[in-house]
Design a protein around this motif. Structure first.
Motif, mmCIF file in Angstrom:
data_model
loop_
_atom_site.group_PDB
_atom_site.id
_atom_site.type_symbol
_atom_site.label_atom_id
_atom_site.label_comp_id
_atom_site.label_asym_id
_atom_site.label_seq_id
_atom_site.Cartn_x
_atom_site.Cartn_y
_atom_site.Cartn_z
ATOM 1 N N LYS A 1 0.823 -1.195 0.000
ATOM 2 C CA LYS A 1 0.000 0.000 0.000
ATOM 3 C C LYS A 1 0.871 1.266 0.000
ATOM 4 C CE LYS A 1 -4.169 -1.848 2.162
ATOM 5 N NZ LYS A 1 -5.102 -1.741 3.305
ATOM 6 N N LEU A 2 1.950 1.241 0.764
ATOM 7 C CA LEU A 2 2.819 2.417 0.828
ATOM 8 C C LEU A 2 3.443 2.729 -0.527
ATOM 9 C CD1 LEU A 2 4.679 2.087 4.256
ATOM 10 C CD2 LEU A 2 3.038 3.840 3.577
ATOM 11 N N LEU A 3 3.809 1.680 -1.256
ATOM 12 C CA LEU A 3 4.396 1.893 -2.576
ATOM 13 C C LEU A 3 3.370 2.477 -3.543
ATOM 14 C CD1 LEU A 3 6.568 -1.350 -2.935
ATOM 15 C CD2 LEU A 3 7.334 0.966 -2.400
ATOM 16 N N LYS A 4 2.111 2.046 -3.416
ATOM 17 C CA LYS A 4 1.052 2.599 -4.255
ATOM 18 C C LYS A 4 0.828 4.076 -3.925
ATOM 19 C CE LYS A 4 -1.497 -1.703 -5.102
ATOM 20 N NZ LYS A 4 -2.784 -2.426 -4.898
ATOM 21 N N ILE A 5 0.854 4.387 -2.613
ATOM 22 C CA ILE A 5 0.699 5.782 -2.182
ATOM 23 C C ILE A 5 1.852 6.620 -2.724
ATOM 24 C CG2 ILE A 5 0.734 7.314 -0.175
ATOM 25 C CD1 ILE A 5 -0.713 5.114 1.387
ATOM 26 N N LYS A 6 3.050 6.064 -2.660
ATOM 27 C CA LYS A 6 4.222 6.780 -3.164
ATOM 28 C C LYS A 6 4.058 7.094 -4.646
ATOM 29 C CE LYS A 6 9.226 6.271 -3.754
ATOM 30 N NZ LYS A 6 10.399 5.406 -3.480
ATOM 31 N N THR A 7 3.648 6.087 -5.412
ATOM 32 C CA THR A 7 3.450 6.282 -6.858
ATOM 33 C C THR A 7 2.384 7.337 -7.133
ATOM 34 O OG1 THR A 7 4.051 3.974 -7.288
ATOM 35 C CG2 THR A 7 2.835 5.135 -9.010
ATOM 36 N N ARG A 8 1.306 7.293 -6.366
ATOM 37 C CA ARG A 8 0.213 8.257 -6.559
ATOM 38 C C ARG A 8 0.671 9.678 -6.244
ATOM 39 N NH1 ARG A 8 -5.650 8.133 -3.427
ATOM 40 N NH2 ARG A 8 -6.561 9.950 -4.488
ATOM 41 N N ARG B 1 5.100 6.059 12.088
ATOM 42 C CA ARG B 1 5.562 6.955 11.025
ATOM 43 C C ARG B 1 6.834 6.451 10.356
ATOM 44 N NH1 ARG B 1 10.940 8.799 11.760
ATOM 45 N NH2 ARG B 1 11.330 8.928 13.993
ATOM 46 N N ILE B 2 7.545 5.512 10.986
ATOM 47 C CA ILE B 2 8.856 5.083 10.479
ATOM 48 C C ILE B 2 8.773 4.465 9.080
ATOM 49 C CG2 ILE B 2 10.814 3.540 10.868
ATOM 50 C CD1 ILE B 2 10.481 4.002 13.853
ATOM 51 N N PRO B 3 7.896 3.460 8.828
ATOM 52 C CA PRO B 3 7.855 2.905 7.462
ATOM 53 C C PRO B 3 7.409 3.926 6.423
ATOM 54 C CG PRO B 3 6.052 2.036 8.819
ATOM 55 C CD PRO B 3 6.990 2.744 9.735
ATOM 56 N N ILE B 4 6.494 4.838 6.801
ATOM 57 C CA ILE B 4 6.048 5.871 5.866
ATOM 58 C C ILE B 4 7.227 6.766 5.493
ATOM 59 C CG2 ILE B 4 4.498 7.837 5.547
ATOM 60 C CD1 ILE B 4 2.621 6.538 7.585
ATOM 61 N N TYR B 5 7.981 7.193 6.516
ATOM 62 C CA TYR B 5 9.123 8.073 6.283
ATOM 63 C C TYR B 5 10.192 7.366 5.438
ATOM 64 C CZ TYR B 5 12.466 11.792 7.258
ATOM 65 O OH TYR B 5 13.350 12.848 7.131
ATOM 66 N N SER B 6 10.446 6.100 5.754
ATOM 67 C CA SER B 6 11.499 5.353 5.054
ATOM 68 C C SER B 6 11.183 5.171 3.574
ATOM 69 C CB SER B 6 11.694 3.988 5.716
ATOM 70 O OG SER B 6 12.118 4.126 7.051
ATOM 71 N N VAL B 7 9.906 4.933 3.256
ATOM 72 C CA VAL B 7 9.509 4.692 1.869
ATOM 73 C C VAL B 7 9.494 5.985 1.055
ATOM 74 C CG1 VAL B 7 7.583 3.979 0.388
ATOM 75 C CG2 VAL B 7 8.211 2.588 2.363
ATOM 76 N N LEU B 8 9.102 7.090 1.681
ATOM 77 C CA LEU B 8 8.878 8.327 0.940
ATOM 78 C C LEU B 8 10.012 9.352 1.020
ATOM 79 C CD1 LEU B 8 5.131 8.934 1.890
ATOM 80 C CD2 LEU B 8 6.019 7.874 -0.186
ATOM 81 N N GLU B 9 10.949 9.192 1.945
ATOM 82 C CA GLU B 9 11.920 10.260 2.203
ATOM 83 C C GLU B 9 12.774 10.644 0.996
ATOM 84 O OE1 GLU B 9 15.179 9.425 4.876
ATOM 85 O OE2 GLU B 9 14.915 7.261 4.639
ATOM 86 N N ASP B 10 13.017 9.700 0.094
ATOM 87 C CA ASP B 10 13.862 9.998 -1.064
ATOM 88 C C ASP B 10 13.091 10.654 -2.206
ATOM 89 O OD1 ASP B 10 16.104 8.931 0.170
ATOM 90 O OD2 ASP B 10 15.679 6.896 -0.542
ATOM 91 N N SER B 11 11.765 10.718 -2.074
ATOM 92 C CA SER B 11 10.953 11.231 -3.176
ATOM 93 C C SER B 11 10.182 12.500 -2.837
ATOM 94 C CB SER B 11 9.946 10.147 -3.625
ATOM 95 O OG SER B 11 10.605 8.953 -3.968
#
Length: 226
Positions: A1-8, A26-36
């Motif tokens: 789901k996080l990857l889909k949110i990132k793409t969106r 918040r840690i997994p959200i931050y880790s997945v999105l911080e580079d983008s």
């Protein structure tokens, strides 16, 4: 789901996002999105809404409004490299505590068998101490064990060593101590791997390490932790 949110978020040109610093969520959200995406981590105590009926949707709208108006003071988040170092040093600290508990258990098991080896040998997990302990576990004679102790200094305490060992270990005690030693070996192996990884990760920060290690009593592991 996080990857889909990132793409969106990326596809819709979102450039900033605000989230609450709620425990570890918040840690997994931050880790997945911080580079983008530019992420603001907000302290919940600093973005409290007007008292009333609270829902996730209302809170999200309020957080978004504060973010758009630049009214959130960002919480300090360490760079990814430092977060990894912190995670590794904390894991190492946990393993060291496990190793200490196992050592204490062996001390208790020996004591319950009327074996006070630690009163003669400074470190029963050092070279000579391990030699004596392994000899006891292998049911070798005490004279044979003492005669083959690698340290001359320890060997000079032959009489005291004999006095400290008043009993032989039975099969159950041997099993328990050997199990603890095996676990210690596994834990130590993991500690060694973490140490090797830490040295690689800090190879570009040698000057920082040098400064920290210039303090008396501070060695590599403590310096990395600092």
């Amino acid at each position: 789901k996080l990857l889909k949110i990132k793409t969106r978020l990326i596809n819709n040109d979102f450039s900033i996002m605000a989230i609450e610093s709620t425990r570890t969520y918040r840690i997994p959200i931050y880790s997945v999105l911080e580079d983008s995406i530019d992420i603001i981590v907000a302290n919940p105590n600093m973005i409290k809404h007007i008292p009333g009926k609270k829902t996730d949707l209302v809170d999200s709208d309020w957080l978004a409004e504060l973010c758009l108006k630049d009214l959130i003071v960002p919480s300090r988040i360490f760079p990814k490299e430092d977060r990894v170092l912190r995670s590794m040093t904390r894991s190492r600290e946990g393993l060291v505590k496990i190793r200490t508990r196992l050592k204490n258990k062996i001390h208790r098991d020996l004591s319950s068998s009327h074996i006070k080896l630690s009163s003669v040998v400074t470190d029963i997990f050092g070279k000579s101490g391990t030699h004596i302990l392994r000899g006891l576990l292998d049911n070798r004679s005490l004279d044979e064990i003492i005669a083959s102790i690698p340290s001359r200094r320890v060997k000079k305490n032959a009489d005291k060593i004999k006095e400290s060992i008043e009993n032989n270990l039975d099969s159950s005690q041997i099993f328990l101590i050997e199990s603890s030693l095996d676990l210690m070996g596994s834990v130590q192996g993991n500690i060694n791997r973490i140490d090797a990884d830490l040295r690689k990760r800090t190879s570009t920060r040698l000057n920082d390490l040098k400064i920290a290690m210039s303090i008396p009593g501070i060695e590599f592991t403590s310096a990395v932790t600092i």
